[in-house]
Design a protein around this motif. Structure first.
Motif: not given
Length: 199
Positions: A28-43
């Motif tokens: 695919g393509t890079p995820a949006s910055k908002a999606q990446q931030r949400a994932f990193s915070a949950a992780n």
């Protein structure tokens, strides 16, 4: 790194060449910055988190009414290939599941179904089973990983046959207003070499 310079790594790469986008962590393509931030915070707050710096990739987006479903993917280390579903709308939810490297190495199938019949929201259909009053889901989501040969994936459930195009080595099917107890019962893949049954 997968160690592709070693004889074992080279053999692995040849055996899984159809999944090369997943092996390199670049589907695919890079995820949006908002999606990446949400994932990193949950992780960061998870006891069983993925390695720090794991990069999300955007695979497919589907909209059903006012609900948006994003399918994201990522590779965790060298041994796990993961799908993450983010649902936004009246119901907001997130789930993620992974396939292991041995899953991708299984012979004979160009598709690995990773998430099956994931329920989202409450539907309008009800039924009594003994003393239990059951509600249907508003949506049910099935998603998986596909190799380069896959053009589309065919799912069969209680509502019939559904042909789902493969995008960025992934599939996303959203069943709208499913019946109570509706389940995917059979899967096959349309490939450049014909139709293949999927376990």
């Amino acid at each position: 790194a997968l160690g592709l310079a070693t004889p074992l790594g080279s053999a692995l790469a040849r055996g899984l060449s159809g999944f090369s986008a997943w092996l390199t962590g670049q589907p695919g393509t890079p995820a949006s910055k908002a999606q990446q931030r949400a994932f990193s915070a949950a992780n960061a707050h998870s006891w069983v988190g993925f390695p720090k710096g794991t990069q999300l990739r955007h695979l497919v987006t589907q909209t059903v009414g006012s609900t948006r479903i994003d399918l994201l993917g990522f590779r965790s280390g060298t041994s796990a290939f993961c799908l993450r579903i983010v649902v936004q709308g009246k119901t907001r939810t997130t789930t993620q599941h992974c396939a292991s490297l041995p899953d991708l190495q299984l012979p004979g199938s160009p598709v690995r179904v990773v998430i099956v019949d994931y329920p989202v929201g409450k539907g309008d259909k009800t039924a009594w089973y003994g003393l239990d009053h059951l509600h249907s889901a508003n949506l049910q989501i099935t998603a998986g990983i596909a190799d380069d040969s896959v053009r589309s994936v065919i799912l069969h459930d209680n509502q019939g046959r559904h042909e789902v195009p493969a995008h960025y080595n992934a599939l996303l099917h959203v069943a709208k207003a499913p019946d109570i107890g509706q389940r995917v019962s059979a899967v096959s893949a349309e490939t450049t070499n014909g139709t293949v049954s999927v376990p």
